[in-house]
Design a protein around this motif. Structure first.
Motif, PDB file in Angstrom:
ATOM      1  N   ILE A  46       0.997  -1.288   0.054  1.00 18.36           N
ATOM      2  CA  ILE A  46      -0.208   0.110   0.007  1.00 18.36           C
ATOM      3  C   ILE A  46       0.635   1.159   0.038  1.00 18.36           C
ATOM      4  CG2 ILE A  46      -1.907  -1.070   1.189  1.00 18.36           C
ATOM      5  CD1 ILE A  46      -1.230  -0.017   3.790  1.00 18.36           C
ATOM      6  N   ALA A  47       0.332   2.409  -0.287  1.00 20.24           N
ATOM      7  CA  ALA A  47       0.971   3.588  -0.522  1.00 20.24           C
ATOM      8  C   ALA A  47       1.141   4.547   0.939  1.00 20.24           C
ATOM      9  CB  ALA A  47       0.434   4.485  -1.473  1.00 20.24           C
ATOM     10  N   TYR A  48       0.509   4.070   1.925  1.00 17.41           N
ATOM     11  CA  TYR A  48       0.733   5.019   3.174  1.00 17.41           C
ATOM     12  C   TYR A  48       0.891   4.034   4.323  1.00 17.41           C
ATOM     13  CZ  TYR A  48      -1.392   8.083  -0.347  1.00 17.41           C
ATOM     14  OH  TYR A  48      -1.760   8.713  -1.506  1.00 17.41           O
ATOM     15  N   ASN A  49       1.740   4.474   5.361  1.00 15.43           N
ATOM     16  CA  ASN A  49       1.827   3.680   6.285  1.00 15.43           C
ATOM     17  C   ASN A  49       0.844   4.397   7.498  1.00 15.43           C
ATOM     18  OD1 ASN A  49       2.463   2.510   8.592  1.00 15.43           O
ATOM     19  ND2 ASN A  49       4.937   2.485   8.619  1.00 15.43           N
ATOM     20  N   CYS A  50      -0.054   3.734   7.969  1.00 10.67           N
ATOM     21  CA  CYS A  50      -1.029   4.228   9.030  1.00 10.67           C
ATOM     22  C   CYS A  50      -0.872   3.402  10.466  1.00 10.67           C
ATOM     23  CB  CYS A  50      -2.332   4.263   8.362  1.00 10.67           C
ATOM     24  SG  CYS A  50      -2.612   5.274   7.051  1.00 10.67           S
ATOM     25  N   GLY A  51       0.287   2.726  10.664  1.00  5.65           N
ATOM     26  CA  GLY A  51       0.551   2.140  11.665  1.00  5.65           C
ATOM     27  C   GLY A  51       0.877   0.542  11.525  1.00  5.65           C
ATOM     28  N   ARG A  52       0.430   0.124  10.567  1.00  5.17           N
ATOM     29  CA  ARG A  52       0.782  -1.463  10.296  1.00  5.17           C
ATOM     30  C   ARG A  52       1.836  -1.679   9.223  1.00  5.17           C
ATOM     31  NH1 ARG A  52      -5.255  -2.990   9.512  1.00  5.17           N
ATOM     32  NH2 ARG A  52      -5.758  -1.485   8.235  1.00  5.17           N
ATOM     33  N   VAL A  77      -5.251  11.094   4.411  1.00 11.68           N
ATOM     34  CA  VAL A  77      -4.464   9.762   4.551  1.00 11.68           C
ATOM     35  C   VAL A  77      -4.554   9.217   5.765  1.00 11.68           C
ATOM     36  CG1 VAL A  77      -1.872   8.861   4.462  1.00 11.68           C
ATOM     37  CG2 VAL A  77      -2.927  10.607   2.570  1.00 11.68           C
ATOM     38  N   CYS A  78      -4.811   8.282   6.008  1.00  9.22           N
ATOM     39  CA  CYS A  78      -5.000   7.480   7.374  1.00  9.22           C
ATOM     40  C   CYS A  78      -6.523   7.591   8.103  1.00  9.22           C
ATOM     41  CB  CYS A  78      -4.064   7.652   8.352  1.00  9.22           C
ATOM     42  SG  CYS A  78      -2.561   7.271   7.788  1.00  9.22           S
ATOM     43  N   GLU A  79      -7.237   8.427   7.143  1.00  5.34           N
ATOM     44  CA  GLU A  79      -8.840   8.936   7.762  1.00  5.34           C
ATOM     45  C   GLU A  79      -9.436   7.550   7.935  1.00  5.34           C
ATOM     46  OE1 GLU A  79     -12.813  10.817   6.217  1.00  5.34           O
ATOM     47  OE2 GLU A  79     -10.898  11.544   5.639  1.00  5.34           O
ATOM     48  N   THR A  80      -9.985   7.101   8.863  1.00 14.44           N
ATOM     49  CA  THR A  80     -11.125   6.095   9.144  1.00 14.44           C
ATOM     50  C   THR A  80     -12.461   6.512   8.940  1.00 14.44           C
ATOM     51  OG1 THR A  80      -9.662   5.256  10.795  1.00 14.44           O
ATOM     52  CG2 THR A  80     -11.751   4.445  10.790  1.00 14.44           C
ATOM     53  N   LEU A  90     -13.176   1.219   7.782  1.00 13.81           N
ATOM     54  CA  LEU A  90     -12.229   1.266   6.905  1.00 13.81           C
ATOM     55  C   LEU A  90     -11.037   2.436   7.123  1.00 13.81           C
ATOM     56  CD1 LEU A  90     -14.569   0.987   3.643  1.00 13.81           C
ATOM     57  CD2 LEU A  90     -13.636  -0.790   5.039  1.00 13.81           C
ATOM     58  N   ARG A  91      -9.855   2.228   6.386  1.00 12.54           N
ATOM     59  CA  ARG A  91      -8.851   3.241   6.782  1.00 12.54           C
ATOM     60  C   ARG A  91      -8.391   3.557   5.424  1.00 12.54           C
ATOM     61  NH1 ARG A  91      -5.018   2.565  11.523  1.00 12.54           N
ATOM     62  NH2 ARG A  91      -4.383   0.565  10.293  1.00 12.54           N
ATOM     63  N   MET A  92      -8.002   4.889   4.867  1.00 12.46           N
ATOM     64  CA  MET A  92      -7.424   5.219   3.517  1.00 12.46           C
ATOM     65  C   MET A  92      -6.014   4.928   3.846  1.00 12.46           C
ATOM     66  SD  MET A  92      -6.185   6.861   1.090  1.00 12.46           S
ATOM     67  CE  MET A  92      -5.991   8.649   0.409  1.00 12.46           C
ATOM     68  N   GLU A  93      -5.405   4.194   3.171  1.00 17.07           N
ATOM     69  CA  GLU A  93      -4.018   3.754   3.033  1.00 17.07           C
ATOM     70  C   GLU A  93      -3.533   3.417   1.775  1.00 17.07           C
ATOM     71  OE1 GLU A  93      -3.640   1.154   7.287  1.00 17.07           O
ATOM     72  OE2 GLU A  93      -4.770   0.187   5.844  1.00 17.07           O
ATOM     73  N   ASP A  94      -4.283   3.480   0.725  1.00 16.10           N
ATOM     74  CA  ASP A  94      -3.663   3.526  -0.725  1.00 16.10           C
ATOM     75  C   ASP A  94      -4.110   4.366  -1.801  1.00 16.10           C
ATOM     76  OD1 ASP A  94      -2.166   1.960  -2.180  1.00 16.10           O
ATOM     77  OD2 ASP A  94      -3.143   0.151  -2.217  1.00 16.10           O
ATOM     78  N   PHE A  95      -3.654   4.414  -2.702  1.00 14.19           N
ATOM     79  CA  PHE A  95      -4.010   5.148  -3.923  1.00 14.19           C
ATOM     80  C   PHE A  95      -4.562   4.112  -4.985  1.00 14.19           C
ATOM     81  CE2 PHE A  95      -3.581   8.334  -6.873  1.00 14.19           C
ATOM     82  CZ  PHE A  95      -3.411   7.784  -8.168  1.00 14.19           C
ATOM     83  N   CYS A  96      -5.566   4.813  -5.632  1.00 16.28           N
ATOM     84  CA  CYS A  96      -6.505   4.091  -6.616  1.00 16.28           C
ATOM     85  C   CYS A  96      -6.468   4.969  -7.988  1.00 16.28           C
ATOM     86  CB  CYS A  96      -7.823   3.638  -5.902  1.00 16.28           C
ATOM     87  SG  CYS A  96      -9.171   3.393  -6.998  1.00 16.28           S
TER      88      CYS A  96
END
Length: 180
Positions: A46-52, A77-80, A90-96
């Protein structure tokens, strides 16, 4: 006078400031799904590291939200968010890429991760993603959700000896505002 009354109600100007909770917000978005076989590149990156780390995952609870992808700027980014259609956080962790094209036309779009971060489900997983996609694609989601909304912990797709597409774990009829 209204400014003074508002300031008093919020505690501003009295040496005390109170946090005013933000109400949840219902947003209508197109829903699609992706997973290991159609990620770019294929896999669980995934594009963004939101803790995992930089690996898609999650089970859909408030403390372990499922990954979703969207266009930059559409969500933080990382918004739940909470998706009543899936009964999952759901958490925004990637680009589409398709989300990016839609966002250029001001169409909200989320692409939800369907499963395993280590097993490629191939065509069976791709077929499941199509079956999970609602008709019409646009369904309301909840932004700034509370932590205690109902969650269906069933994985959307499971690759085993017999692959399972959990179509029984979608909830196409709901009143989004009832989750606020």
């Amino acid at each position: 006078m209204a400014l003074i009354l508002t300031s008093i109600l919020l505690g501003v100007g009295l040496g005390t400031t109170f946090a005013v909770p933000m109400p949840c917000h219902v947003q209508d978005v197109a829903h699609t799904f992706y997973g290991f076989p159609d990620n770019d590149p294929p896999g669980s990156g995934i594009a963004y590291n939101c803790g995992r780390g930089l690996t898609a995952g999650g089970v859909g609870t408030f403390n372990d939200p499922l990954t979703f992808a969207s266009a930059p700027g559409e969500f933080e980014v990382c918004e739940t968010i909470y998706d009543p259609f899936l009964r999952k956080y759901l958490r925004m962790e990637d680009f589409c890429n398709s989300c990016n094209r839609d966002w250029a036309n001001k169409i909200w779009h989320i692409d939800v991760w369907t499963g395993s971060n280590s097993v490629n489900g191939g065509n069976e997983q791709l077929d499941c993603e199509i079956k999970l996609t609602p008709t019409p694609q646009h369904k309301p989601i909840i932004r700034r959700p509370g932590p205690n909304l109902p969650v269906d912990g069933t994985p959307l797709y499971t690759k085993m000896t017999n692959s399972v597409c959990n179509l029984g774990s979608i909830f196409p009829i709901y009143v989004a505002q009832s989750f606020c």
